[in-house]
Design a protein around this motif. Structure first.
Motif, PDB file in Angstrom:
ATOM      1  N   GLY A 159      37.520 133.829 123.466  1.00 53.74           N
ATOM      2  CA  GLY A 159      37.031 134.954 123.746  1.00 53.74           C
ATOM      3  C   GLY A 159      36.026 135.627 124.094  1.00 53.74           C
ATOM      4  O   GLY A 159      34.945 134.921 124.146  1.00 53.74           O
ATOM      5  N   SER A 160      35.931 136.851 125.177  1.00 56.15           N
ATOM      6  CA  SER A 160      34.965 137.721 125.362  1.00 56.15           C
ATOM      7  C   SER A 160      33.829 137.776 124.236  1.00 56.15           C
ATOM      8  O   SER A 160      33.874 138.405 122.855  1.00 56.15           O
ATOM      9  CB  SER A 160      35.566 138.780 126.265  1.00 56.15           C
ATOM     10  N   PRO A 161      32.538 137.806 124.871  1.00 52.81           N
ATOM     11  CA  PRO A 161      32.267 138.115 123.823  1.00 52.81           C
ATOM     12  C   PRO A 161      31.871 140.112 123.777  1.00 52.81           C
ATOM     13  O   PRO A 161      33.069 140.976 124.118  1.00 52.81           O
ATOM     14  CB  PRO A 161      30.696 138.893 124.704  1.00 52.81           C
ATOM     15  N   THR A 162      31.440 140.276 122.111  1.00 49.90           N
ATOM     16  CA  THR A 162      31.469 140.695 120.771  1.00 49.90           C
ATOM     17  C   THR A 162      30.671 141.701 121.430  1.00 49.90           C
ATOM     18  O   THR A 162      29.462 140.942 121.510  1.00 49.90           O
ATOM     19  CB  THR A 162      32.083 140.360 119.588  1.00 49.90           C
ATOM     20  N   LYS A 163      29.619 143.222 119.791  1.00 50.22           N
ATOM     21  CA  LYS A 163      29.034 144.268 120.468  1.00 50.22           C
ATOM     22  C   LYS A 163      28.450 143.056 119.626  1.00 50.22           C
ATOM     23  O   LYS A 163      26.885 143.723 119.640  1.00 50.22           O
ATOM     24  CB  LYS A 163      29.783 145.401 119.696  1.00 50.22           C
ATOM     25  N   ALA A 164      28.701 142.390 118.567  1.00 50.69           N
ATOM     26  CA  ALA A 164      28.480 141.748 117.696  1.00 50.69           C
ATOM     27  C   ALA A 164      27.183 140.197 118.590  1.00 50.69           C
ATOM     28  O   ALA A 164      25.643 140.082 117.915  1.00 50.69           O
ATOM     29  CB  ALA A 164      28.608 141.165 116.101  1.00 50.69           C
ATOM     30  N   CYS A 165      27.954 139.692 119.149  1.00 53.26           N
ATOM     31  CA  CYS A 165      27.745 138.747 119.656  1.00 53.26           C
ATOM     32  C   CYS A 165      27.315 139.060 121.897  1.00 53.26           C
ATOM     33  O   CYS A 165      28.790 139.112 121.703  1.00 53.26           O
ATOM     34  CB  CYS A 165      28.368 137.585 120.149  1.00 53.26           C
ATOM     35  N   PRO A 166      26.848 139.658 122.284  1.00 55.23           N
ATOM     36  CA  PRO A 166      26.590 140.444 123.559  1.00 55.23           C
ATOM     37  C   PRO A 166      27.095 139.366 124.982  1.00 55.23           C
ATOM     38  O   PRO A 166      26.511 139.862 125.650  1.00 55.23           O
ATOM     39  CB  PRO A 166      26.006 141.855 123.699  1.00 55.23           C
ATOM     40  N   LEU A 167      26.363 137.959 124.368  1.00 53.15           N
ATOM     41  CA  LEU A 167      26.335 137.336 124.920  1.00 53.15           C
ATOM     42  C   LEU A 167      27.611 136.967 125.955  1.00 53.15           C
ATOM     43  O   LEU A 167      28.080 136.410 124.570  1.00 53.15           O
ATOM     44  CB  LEU A 167      25.577 136.458 124.310  1.00 53.15           C
ATOM     45  N   SER A 168      27.475 136.250 127.051  1.00 50.31           N
ATOM     46  CA  SER A 168      28.743 135.612 127.535  1.00 50.31           C
ATOM     47  C   SER A 168      28.505 134.193 127.032  1.00 50.31           C
ATOM     48  O   SER A 168      28.012 133.158 126.704  1.00 50.31           O
ATOM     49  CB  SER A 168      28.396 135.951 129.242  1.00 50.31           C
ATOM     50  N   SER A 169      29.581 133.605 127.170  1.00 50.48           N
ATOM     51  CA  SER A 169      29.893 132.012 126.793  1.00 50.48           C
ATOM     52  C   SER A 169      28.773 131.070 128.051  1.00 50.48           C
ATOM     53  O   SER A 169      28.659 129.924 128.124  1.00 50.48           O
ATOM     54  CB  SER A 169      31.683 132.094 127.682  1.00 50.48           C
ATOM     55  N   SER A 170      29.328 131.948 129.399  1.00 51.36           N
ATOM     56  CA  SER A 170      28.147 130.643 130.484  1.00 51.36           C
ATOM     57  C   SER A 170      26.724 130.920 129.914  1.00 51.36           C
ATOM     58  O   SER A 170      26.139 130.106 130.622  1.00 51.36           O
ATOM     59  CB  SER A 170      28.231 131.072 131.628  1.00 51.36           C
ATOM     60  N   ARG A 171      26.419 131.741 129.023  1.00 48.79           N
ATOM     61  CA  ARG A 171      25.155 132.142 129.245  1.00 48.79           C
ATOM     62  C   ARG A 171      25.066 130.757 128.134  1.00 48.79           C
ATOM     63  O   ARG A 171      23.787 130.926 127.529  1.00 48.79           O
ATOM     64  CB  ARG A 171      24.630 133.829 128.676  1.00 48.79           C
ATOM     65  N   TYR A 206      23.051 138.652 113.105  1.00 49.31           N
ATOM     66  CA  TYR A 206      23.064 137.015 113.177  1.00 49.31           C
ATOM     67  C   TYR A 206      24.553 136.271 112.622  1.00 49.31           C
ATOM     68  O   TYR A 206      24.107 135.245 112.753  1.00 49.31           O
ATOM     69  CB  TYR A 206      21.727 136.560 112.301  1.00 49.31           C
ATOM     70  N   SER A 207      25.493 136.672 111.621  1.00 45.77           N
ATOM     71  CA  SER A 207      26.226 135.965 111.278  1.00 45.77           C
ATOM     72  C   SER A 207      27.230 136.094 113.390  1.00 45.77           C
ATOM     73  O   SER A 207      27.723 134.558 112.481  1.00 45.77           O
ATOM     74  CB  SER A 207      27.157 136.618 110.263  1.00 45.77           C
ATOM     75  N   GLU A 208      27.594 136.785 113.162  1.00 45.24           N
ATOM     76  CA  GLU A 208      28.060 136.446 114.297  1.00 45.24           C
ATOM     77  C   GLU A 208      27.947 135.749 115.781  1.00 45.24           C
ATOM     78  O   GLU A 208      28.703 134.607 115.934  1.00 45.24           O
ATOM     79  CB  GLU A 208      29.054 137.471 115.515  1.00 45.24           C
ATOM     80  N   ILE A 209      26.836 136.016 116.146  1.00 44.79           N
ATOM     81  CA  ILE A 209      25.718 134.576 117.184  1.00 44.79           C
ATOM     82  C   ILE A 209      26.170 133.232 116.322  1.00 44.79           C
ATOM     83  O   ILE A 209      26.179 132.967 117.180  1.00 44.79           O
ATOM     84  CB  ILE A 209      23.984 135.335 117.208  1.00 44.79           C
ATOM     85  N   ARG A 210      26.032 133.055 115.409  1.00 45.51           N
ATOM     86  CA  ARG A 210      26.109 131.502 114.612  1.00 45.51           C
ATOM     87  C   ARG A 210      26.689 131.066 114.784  1.00 45.51           C
ATOM     88  O   ARG A 210      27.319 129.618 115.077  1.00 45.51           O
ATOM     89  CB  ARG A 210      25.576 131.632 113.179  1.00 45.51           C
ATOM     90  N   VAL A 224      19.200 139.762 118.310  1.00 43.36           N
ATOM     91  CA  VAL A 224      20.104 139.101 119.564  1.00 43.36           C
ATOM     92  C   VAL A 224      19.071 137.420 120.138  1.00 43.36           C
ATOM     93  O   VAL A 224      20.136 136.385 119.570  1.00 43.36           O
ATOM     94  CB  VAL A 224      21.171 139.407 120.299  1.00 43.36           C
ATOM     95  N   MET A 225      18.696 137.622 120.629  1.00 46.15           N
ATOM     96  CA  MET A 225      18.111 136.671 121.534  1.00 46.15           C
ATOM     97  C   MET A 225      17.281 135.658 120.344  1.00 46.15           C
ATOM     98  O   MET A 225      16.988 134.213 121.168  1.00 46.15           O
ATOM     99  CB  MET A 225      16.666 136.896 122.695  1.00 46.15           C
TER     100      MET A 225
END
Length: 663
Positions: free
Chosen positions: A269-281, A118-122, A210-211
């Motif tokens: 940068g590209s998605p990480t393991k903690a935040c696997p969502l792409s930038s376009s998403r 949740y820290s990475e996603i936020r 994550v979602m």
């Protein structure tokens, strides 16, 4: 440690410490706890704590970094870099769980925990929205000549708004999970967890956390809030930027919004393991915000931040811009409108959090409409109808000449002749502007269709294709390079650029014998049709009267489409002051009755403001009610003042009617 430690107690001075079985040592005489000594779970045969070696096994304390207050001079990127560095240094606040000098094998990658996700996603989402705001501010300054002061003003607004959302509170993640579980009513079966998502945390219903966290953070700070923050900064800087401009530039792709995720992906940068969502998403919006909602949310954000006092809109700059758009004399109308604005100071020129209130631009144009009607005496005397019987020609866009004065007088009654004397206070101003009421109405009527603001990419195929490539299909590329396809695209593009040199029949038809025959026959038939049509138009008797009747019928039809009722020109005029229009409710709906002169002015202003004509009319009525209220209160206050013998008005007892004054 049965014999204890040979350390001296700092309280009583006794030498000897016993193990308290809780990791600490206590004095054998007074029971005081020893400072700086702690059991590290090391075998006593390997190490014994003494005064000499106690410093090597004392636990390290983690220095707590206090967050510095956000200042206006601290850049946004520096703030987030500091925040991320503090998170990395502080860790969990406990420190190392075992001594650093223990020999151990190198460990693999540390498994991600609940907090890591949740820290990475936020952090990733908030930084992405911040980058979007930075791109928009850069475009406003470089492409639309907005004052660079907004670069420094947008920082405190954005950071204070993020703080007001409480998105970085400790219990945010747990509250989002609990809310997702409480939304489901009744007994439900859990959703099966996919194999590729087994390592991620899930709620009790089997939904990916994550979602859940992404939906929560995107709901708290939607992507269109970036447009609101940019608009709010322009408003604070007193820039003549309207909500219509922000929405138009966004839809045209000139303001980074729909395609901003491409630049965001390059920076974070590209998605990480903690935040696997792409930038376009995460950062590709599906729709734009409405103009009305943009203003109301900007005011609500200012209220949520607290202490942010919003100024009124820049009336002078916006009114000047609208007059130029309408091709009206700015130097004559604008000073008069500014005096009305300064005298009335309508509260509607401040942003409101009420989404159903009329926008500020409607009241700016209301002041302009009232000013134009006073200056050019547009009060239902049939100026436009009279212009249909005479030829009005404008030269160089400035000078004009009105012919057939006899016809004008024939179509106007004897009472309307008195109207010319009623317009004497404003005659000087109209002469200076080289315009009269008839010319202004003819100009607005003829340029009504030109006032419609169309997008740049809809005018040319080349611009449209570029718009589709850069905005609509941004980030979409072929998975492999196809040279043959690229060559076909290049050939088709060259064919389009040389379309003037190639006829469509030469490119599409298969029979060479029929290339020129069909177009020739078609053009010949068109010529014959035009020849047969011309005499019919010329045979109609009284072409001037028929033209006038047709134009009036078109005007009535247009007014009926917008729920207006046509009123013929005034003939038996009893009062020559300002004419007030009202609306009445009939058959469950409001009926708007107006003269053609007022309707032409009203619909042109509504077209420029991108508003419905009835909404524009409602704003004018609201502003006129405020003027009437001010006049009544001023008259009442003047009557309460003691009479002055030197004042001729007070001595004669004449009342003051401000509606007749040249304001």
């Amino acid at each position: 440690m049965a014999n204890g430690l040979g350390s001296e107690c700092i309280v009583c001075g006794h030498v000897g410490m016993d193990d308290g079985s809780d990791g600490f040592f206590y004095c054998q005489r007074c029971g005081a706890q020893a400072d700086g000594i702690r059991d590290t779970a090391v075998d006593q045969d390997e190490m014994l704590l003494t005064k000499e070696n106690i410093g090597s096994v004392v636990q390290r304390r983690v220095s707590v970094v206090k967050p510095e207050p956000i200042t206006q001079s601290q850049p946004l990127s520096q703030f987030w870099e500091t925040l991320m560095a503090e998170d990395a240094e502080a860790g969990d606040g406990v420190g190392p769980t075992k001594p650093a000098d223990f020999g151990s094998e190198p460990e693999g990658p540390k498994p991600l925990g609940y907090e890591d996700y949740y820290s990475e996603i936020r952090m990733r989402y908030v930084m992405g929205v911040q980058i979007m705001i930075e791109l928009q501010v850069k475009a406003l300054v470089e492409e639309f000549n907005v004052c660079p002061i907004i670069v420094g003003m947008i920082e405190p607004v954005w950071l204070r708004f993020v703080a007001s959302t409480k998105l970085f509170s400790d219990d945010w993640a747990d509250e989002a999970i609990n809310e997702s579980e409480s939304q489901v009513q009744g007994v439900t079966e859990g959703v099966g967890v996919r194999a590729e998502h087994k390592s991620e945390p899930h709620n009790l219903l089997g939904k990916r956390s994550v979602m859940i966290w992404y939906q929560s953070v995107s709901k708290t700070i939607p992507l269109y809030y970036s447009l609101i923050i940019s608009f709010l900064a322009c408003h604070l800087a007193r820039e003549p930027i309207l909500s219509t401009d922000i929405v138009k530039w966004t839809l045209d792709g000139k303001l980074p919004y729909f395609a901003a995720f491409v630049e965001i992906d390059k920076k974070i940068g590209s998605p990480t393991k903690a935040c696997p969502l792409s930038s376009s998403r995460m950062f590709r919006p599906t729709q734009a915000i409405s103009m009305q909602k943009l203003e109301s949310l900007a005011a609500s954000i200012a209220q949520e931040i607290g202490g942010l006092e919003l100024p009124p809109v820049n009336f002078y700059a916006i009114a000047s811009r609208y007059l130029k758009q309408l091709s009206l004399p700015v130097n004559i109308i604008l000073p008069h409108a500014c005096r009305i604005y300064e005298w009335s100071m309508p509260p509607e020129l401040w942003l409101s959090a009420n989404e159903f209130r009329l926008p500020t631009r409607a009241f700016i144009l209301s002041i302009l409409i009232v000013s134009i009607r006073i200056l050019y005496n547009i009060h239902g005397f049939g100026k436009w109808e009279m212009s249909l019987s005479c030829a009005v020609k404008r030269k160089d866009g400035k000078k004009s000449q009105v012919n057939n004065d006899d016809e004008l007088s024939q179509h106007s009654s004897s009472q309307s002749d008195v109207d010319d004397s009623a317009a004497e206070p404003y005659s000087k101003r109209s002469e200076q502007s080289n315009f009269d009421a008839t010319e202004i109405l003819v100009l607005l009527h003829s340029k009504y269709n030109e006032l419609f603001d169309t997008s740049d990419h809809g005018k040319d195929l080349k611009e449209y294709l570029k718009y589709c490539k850069d905005v609509v299909f941004a980030g979409v590329e072929l998975s492999y390079e196809d040279q043959e396809e690229d060559k076909i695209i290049e050939d088709l593009w060259k064919c389009y650029e040389n379309k003037k040199d190639h006829k469509p029949s030469e490119l599409c038809s298969l029979s060479p014998s029929s290339l020129h025959k069909r177009p020739r026959d078609h053009s010949q038939s068109q010529k014959n049709k035009t020849k047969t049509k011309k005499p019919k138009d010329e045979i109609t008797p009284d072409s001037k009267d028929s033209h006038k009747d047709r134009e009036i019928r078109r005007m009535k039809s247009n007014m009926e489409e917008n729920k207006f009722c046509y009123i013929p020109p005034r003939k038996r005029v009893k009062r020559h002051d300002y004419l007030h229009y009202t609306r009445k409710k009939g058959d469950g709906a409001y009926v708007y009755a107006a003269h053609a002169d007022y309707y032409i002015l009203l619909r042109s202003c509504a077209r420029v403001a991108q508003l419905d004509i009835r909404s524009m009319h409602a704003a004018v009525l609201s502003f006129k009610r405020r003027l009437v209220w001010l006049e009544k209160n001023i008259q009442h206050s003047l009557k309460q003042l003691p009479c002055n013998e030197d004042c001729q008005l007070c001595h004669d007892g004449n009342a003051i009617n401000l509606s007749k004054l040249n304001l």
